[in-house]
Design an enzyme around this catalytic site. Structure first.
Site, PDB file in Angstrom:
ATOM      1  N   SER A   1       0.850  -1.198   0.000  1.00 41.33           N
ATOM      2  CA  SER A   1       0.000   0.000   0.000  1.00 41.33           C
ATOM      3  C   SER A   1       0.882   1.244   0.000  1.00 41.33           C
ATOM      4  O   SER A   1       2.089   1.174   0.204  1.00 41.33           O
ATOM      5  CB  SER A   1      -0.880   0.005   1.252  1.00 41.33           C
ATOM      6  OG  SER A   1      -0.082   0.293   2.387  1.00 41.33           O
ATOM      7  N   LYS A   2       0.222   2.370  -0.228  1.00 38.43           N
ATOM      8  CA  LYS A   2       0.946   3.623  -0.226  1.00 38.43           C
ATOM      9  C   LYS A   2       1.573   3.874   1.144  1.00 38.43           C
ATOM     10  O   LYS A   2       2.655   4.429   1.263  1.00 38.43           O
ATOM     11  CB  LYS A   2      -0.003   4.759  -0.589  1.00 38.43           C
ATOM     12  CG  LYS A   2       0.718   6.081  -0.690  1.00 38.43           C
ATOM     13  CD  LYS A   2      -0.122   7.159  -1.270  1.00 38.43           C
ATOM     14  CE  LYS A   2       0.028   8.462  -0.510  1.00 38.43           C
ATOM     15  NZ  LYS A   2       1.299   8.681   0.147  1.00 38.43           N
TER      16      LYS A   2
END
Ligand code: GLU
Length: 505
Positions: free
Chosen positions: A262-263
């Site tokens: 994920s970011k």
């Protein structure tokens, strides 16, 4: 099937920056298209107006331009199957929704969000499907007159896909083999909403893949759960014969621990998850990109290609052209691929080394100028050639090379203690005199003369070279001594030596 020209598509929704996993999906589609002499289509799936983010489409196009992934047709590229932006294809979808309604494969439903919520509360694990649809407000449970009256009144409705229960649906996936799902677990998916006169992802995706003559759907694993529904839709339309083949790519996993990349992992561990820097138009948040972080596009491509695929041996460095030859969907793994960002740095280092000195010098020149230094391009080309093996990023070149451009002001204490001997001042003065007397200051000539002088004088080579280095660099690092002195030139070399003698004697 086999005589059809290979046509694949990358079909992002413009909902924000393009995630690095999306870049890998596009890359695999590109490699597949190229190696089969096929077409790669760029389609924008923007039927969910609530999630539309301005600038996202332009961002995606710019990302691929930077990476060197070229599309054959699509939004901004043109082609014979357009328009390629789904929001511009409303009439087409309407027609196909009607086809499904007319053939009884889909039906109209009037249930309001409140009514659906009430049902969910009433029935545990409620699903809109064969077991419940007749208790809902739709064209299957109501008379035609009622339905027509509601539509005439302007009541909003959706069109749902009528899924027949208890049927094994087979998805033949190139990577995963035969994936079987029983249709009873599927709900009657909404295909169209009268409120915005737009289809949902599922309908638009299938209609477009069909009309654009897509032969292979290569996409992320997150779309695998939708695939059985897509198979059923192809059949409902009578398009089973030309249904594309599927390949669902493995997930990209966190560098540490379990789960999807994920970011937040990028923020936490300090690496970009987007190809280019992204300025979120809603929050104003700025997220780093591979380009702005100093990665070379070739390195990013090579790194991504190996996340979920390998050539079957331990070859790691592959150009885009080589990847086109070697890539094989059958060799993609089912298991998720750990996102090893240290490896991305390593690839960048390797690509910096392989990069032409002149090209690298052109990237480095602006950094040198920023430091207020004016040097000829040939000097920078030479310096870069000597030093590129020591860095992973162009931006690291300044710290590694600055002694070529700026004379030392101070001399590293530890090195002085260790390397500056009793007689160093005397020897360096003699050496400076000797170098000053040379007409030919070429590397080989300097080396020859200096080595002979050391021998004639009976000096210790190591001691001389260490002191010489200290005078030119200010510390104990750097490449071969005569490489340094010949880049600096006679005047600067002698000047630095005399100053060091002055300061250190
Ligand atoms: N619009 C979908 C996405 O954003 C496309 C999925 C597919 O390739 O079918 O990824």
């Amino acid at each position: 099937m086999s005589e059809r020209k290979v046509r694949v598509r990358f079909a992002p929704s413009p909902t924000g920056a393009l995630h690095i996993g999306g870049v890998r999906t596009a890359l695999y589609n590109y490699l597949f298209a190229r190696q089969h002499g096929g077409d790669l289509i760029f389609r924008i799936e923007d039927t969910d107006s609530n999630r539309f983010v301005p600038g996202a489409e332009e961002y995606i196009i710019e990302s691929f331009k930077w990476l060197g992934i070229k599309f054959d047709e699509g939004v901004s590229f043109g082609g014979n199957y357009g328009p390629y932006r789904q929001s511009e294809r409303r009439d087409i979808y309407k027609k196909y929704v009607q086809v499904l309604l007319d053939s009884g494969k889909a039906y109209i439903a009037f249930d309001t969000p409140e009514e659906l919520d009430a049902k969910r509360k009433e029935i545990p694990n409620f699903q809109y499907d064969a077991s419940t649809r007749l208790s809902m407000r739709n064209s299957l449970s109501m008379s035609k007159e009622e339905v027509d009256a509601l539509i005439a009144e302007g009541k909003q409705y959706v069109v749902r896909f009528k899924i027949e229960p208890n049927e094994d649906v087979h998805v033949n996936d190139i990577i995963r083999g035969d994936v079987v799902i029983n249709s009873s677990i599927l709900d009657d998916k909404v295909l169209y909403k009268s409120a915005d006169e737009l289809p949902t992802y599922h309908l638009a995706n299938i209609v477009d893949d069909h009309l654009m003559e897509v032969t292979h759907v290569i996409r992320g694993e997150e779309w695998l759960p939708s695939a059985p529904l897509h198979v059923l839709l192809y059949r409902a339309f009578g398009w089973a014969d030309t249904m594309p083949e599927f390949a669902h790519l493995p997930l990209l996993l966190k560098p540490d621990g379990n789960g999807k990349l994920s970011k937040r992992d990028g923020d936490r561990l300090g690496f970009p998850v987007f190809p280019l820097e992204w300025h979120d138009p809603k929050t104003g948040e700025v997220s780093s990109g591979y380009r702005e972080s100093g990665y070379l596009p070739e390195a990013v491509i090579n790194f991504l290609a190996l996340l979920g695929w390998n050539p079957g041996n331990d070859q790691e460095i592959m150009s885009l052209d080589e990847l086109v030859k070697l890539f094989d969907l059958h060799r993609c793994s089912k298991a998720g691929a750990k996102f090893d960002y240290e490896k991305a740095r390593w690839f960048n280092h390797e690509y910096i080394i392989m990069k032409d000195d002149k090209e690298l010098a052109e990237l480095f020149m602006p950094v040198i100028k920023e430091h207020g230094i004016d040097v000829p391009m040939e000097t920078v080309v030479t310096v870069v050639g000597l030093m590129k093996g020591r860095v992973s990023f162009v931006k690291e070149l300044w710290d590694t090379c600055k002694f070529f451009f700026v004379a030392p002001e101070e001399y590293d204490e530890k090195t002085v203690k260790k390397r500056w001997k009793e007689d160093s001042a005397k020897c360096m003065t003699e050496l400076a005199d000797l170098l000053e007397s040379l007409d030919d200051f070429s590397l080989t000539h300097q080396e020859e003369v200096v080595m002979k002088w050391i021998e004639d004088m009976g000096y210790h080579t190591g001691n001389i070279m260490n002191a010489f280095r200290l005078t030119l660099v200010g510390e104990g690092k750097g490449p071969h001594m005569f490489d340094i002195s010949s880049v600096l030139g006679k005047e600067e070399t002698v000047r630095r030596m005399r100053r060091a003698v002055e300061v250190l004697k």
